[in-house]
Design a protein around this motif. Structure first.
Motif, mmCIF file in Angstrom:
data_model
loop_
_atom_site.group_PDB
_atom_site.id
_atom_site.type_symbol
_atom_site.label_atom_id
_atom_site.label_comp_id
_atom_site.label_asym_id
_atom_site.label_seq_id
_atom_site.Cartn_x
_atom_site.Cartn_y
_atom_site.Cartn_z
ATOM 1 N N LYS A 211 1.412 10.055 -9.554
ATOM 2 C CA LYS A 211 1.163 11.448 -9.161
ATOM 3 C C LYS A 211 -0.342 11.694 -9.178
ATOM 4 N N PRO A 212 -0.978 11.773 -8.002
ATOM 5 C CA PRO A 212 -2.403 12.110 -7.945
ATOM 6 C C PRO A 212 -2.632 13.540 -8.445
ATOM 7 N N LEU A 213 -3.688 13.724 -9.224
ATOM 8 C CA LEU A 213 -3.945 15.017 -9.840
ATOM 9 C C LEU A 213 -5.005 15.849 -9.123
ATOM 10 N N GLY A 214 -5.944 15.215 -8.398
ATOM 11 C CA GLY A 214 -7.006 15.983 -7.770
ATOM 12 C C GLY A 214 -6.971 15.966 -6.258
ATOM 13 N N ALA A 215 -6.530 14.865 -5.677
ATOM 14 C CA ALA A 215 -6.442 14.695 -4.231
ATOM 15 C C ALA A 215 -5.480 13.542 -3.962
ATOM 16 N N ALA A 216 -5.025 13.428 -2.732
ATOM 17 C CA ALA A 216 -4.130 12.338 -2.370
ATOM 18 C C ALA A 216 -4.776 10.999 -2.729
ATOM 19 N N ARG B 106 0.878 -1.170 0.000
ATOM 20 C CA ARG B 106 0.000 0.000 0.000
ATOM 21 C C ARG B 106 0.914 1.219 0.000
ATOM 22 N N VAL B 107 0.739 2.097 -0.985
ATOM 23 C CA VAL B 107 1.588 3.285 -1.098
ATOM 24 C C VAL B 107 0.697 4.516 -1.071
ATOM 25 N N GLU B 108 0.939 5.378 -0.098
ATOM 26 C CA GLU B 108 0.204 6.641 0.014
ATOM 27 C C GLU B 108 0.908 7.672 -0.859
ATOM 28 N N CYS B 109 0.147 8.344 -1.704
ATOM 29 C CA CYS B 109 0.714 9.300 -2.660
ATOM 30 C C CYS B 109 0.096 10.680 -2.461
ATOM 31 N N PRO B 110 0.907 11.672 -2.077
ATOM 32 C CA PRO B 110 0.381 13.030 -1.921
ATOM 33 C C PRO B 110 0.043 13.657 -3.271
ATOM 34 N N VAL B 111 -0.934 14.529 -3.261
ATOM 35 C CA VAL B 111 -1.390 15.165 -4.491
ATOM 36 C C VAL B 111 -0.285 16.031 -5.108
ATOM 37 N N GLY B 112 -0.204 15.973 -6.452
ATOM 38 C CA GLY B 112 0.655 16.882 -7.191
ATOM 39 C C GLY B 112 2.130 16.552 -7.239
ATOM 40 N N ALA C 210 -8.316 6.458 -13.193
ATOM 41 C CA ALA C 210 -9.198 6.887 -12.113
ATOM 42 C C ALA C 210 -9.719 5.644 -11.411
ATOM 43 N N GLU C 211 -10.128 5.800 -10.157
ATOM 44 C CA GLU C 211 -10.688 4.678 -9.401
ATOM 45 C C GLU C 211 -11.945 4.178 -10.103
ATOM 46 N N PRO C 212 -12.191 2.938 -10.213
ATOM 47 C CA PRO C 212 -11.488 1.788 -9.625
ATOM 48 C C PRO C 212 -10.504 1.135 -10.592
ATOM 49 N N LEU D 79 -6.397 1.351 -7.563
ATOM 50 C CA LEU D 79 -6.367 2.684 -6.966
ATOM 51 C C LEU D 79 -7.473 2.899 -5.955
ATOM 52 N N GLN D 80 -7.181 3.774 -5.021
ATOM 53 C CA GLN D 80 -8.184 4.310 -4.116
ATOM 54 C C GLN D 80 -7.996 5.822 -4.183
ATOM 55 N N VAL D 81 -8.838 6.474 -4.973
ATOM 56 C CA VAL D 81 -8.720 7.908 -5.220
ATOM 57 C C VAL D 81 -10.017 8.568 -4.783
ATOM 58 N N HIS D 82 -9.901 9.634 -4.036
ATOM 59 C CA HIS D 82 -11.107 10.314 -3.557
ATOM 60 C C HIS D 82 -11.619 11.368 -4.527
ATOM 61 N N LYS D 83 -10.734 11.867 -5.381
ATOM 62 C CA LYS D 83 -11.131 12.890 -6.348
ATOM 63 C C LYS D 83 -10.076 12.929 -7.447
#
Length: 97
Positions: free
Chosen positions: A83-88, A7-13, A58-60, A30-34
């Motif tokens: 690289k997340p584009l909208g949110a972590a 599991r890798v947490e990726c900060p936005v941008g 994008a998720e899923p 992926l698990q993307v909130h936005k």
């Protein structure tokens, strides 16, 4: 072949390296909130050029047991960056051991 999931947490941008060892193939989801997550590959652990576009998911969505050469045009691609584009985002990556 046994599989390991990380599991890798990726900060936005910003690009985050999501595998610690070079890979020939991978699976991820992926698990993307936005928004979406952009993926790039490199031949070593040097961060990719932020100005060049990557593959967007994008998720899923994700990939399952896909050869690196089928996913990226870069010869000898071995390291994946997200690289997340909208949110972590959280990337779950599976790789053989």
């Amino acid at each position: 072949m046994a599989m390991n999931q990380e599991r890798v947490e990726c900060p936005v941008g910003q690009y985050t390296q999501i595998n610690s060892d070079s890979l020939a193939s991978l699976s991820f989801n992926l698990q993307v909130h936005k928004g979406a997550v952009e993926f790039r590959a490199t031949t070593d652990t040097t961060q990719p050029d932020a100005d060049l576009p990557g593959l967007r998911y994008a998720e899923p969505w994700g990939e399952r047991d896909l050869a690196m050469s089928d996913l990226f045009q870069l010869a000898s691609a071995a390291y994946i960056w997200a690289k997340p584009l909208g949110a972590a985002a959280t990337v779950f990556i599976d790789y053989g051991s």
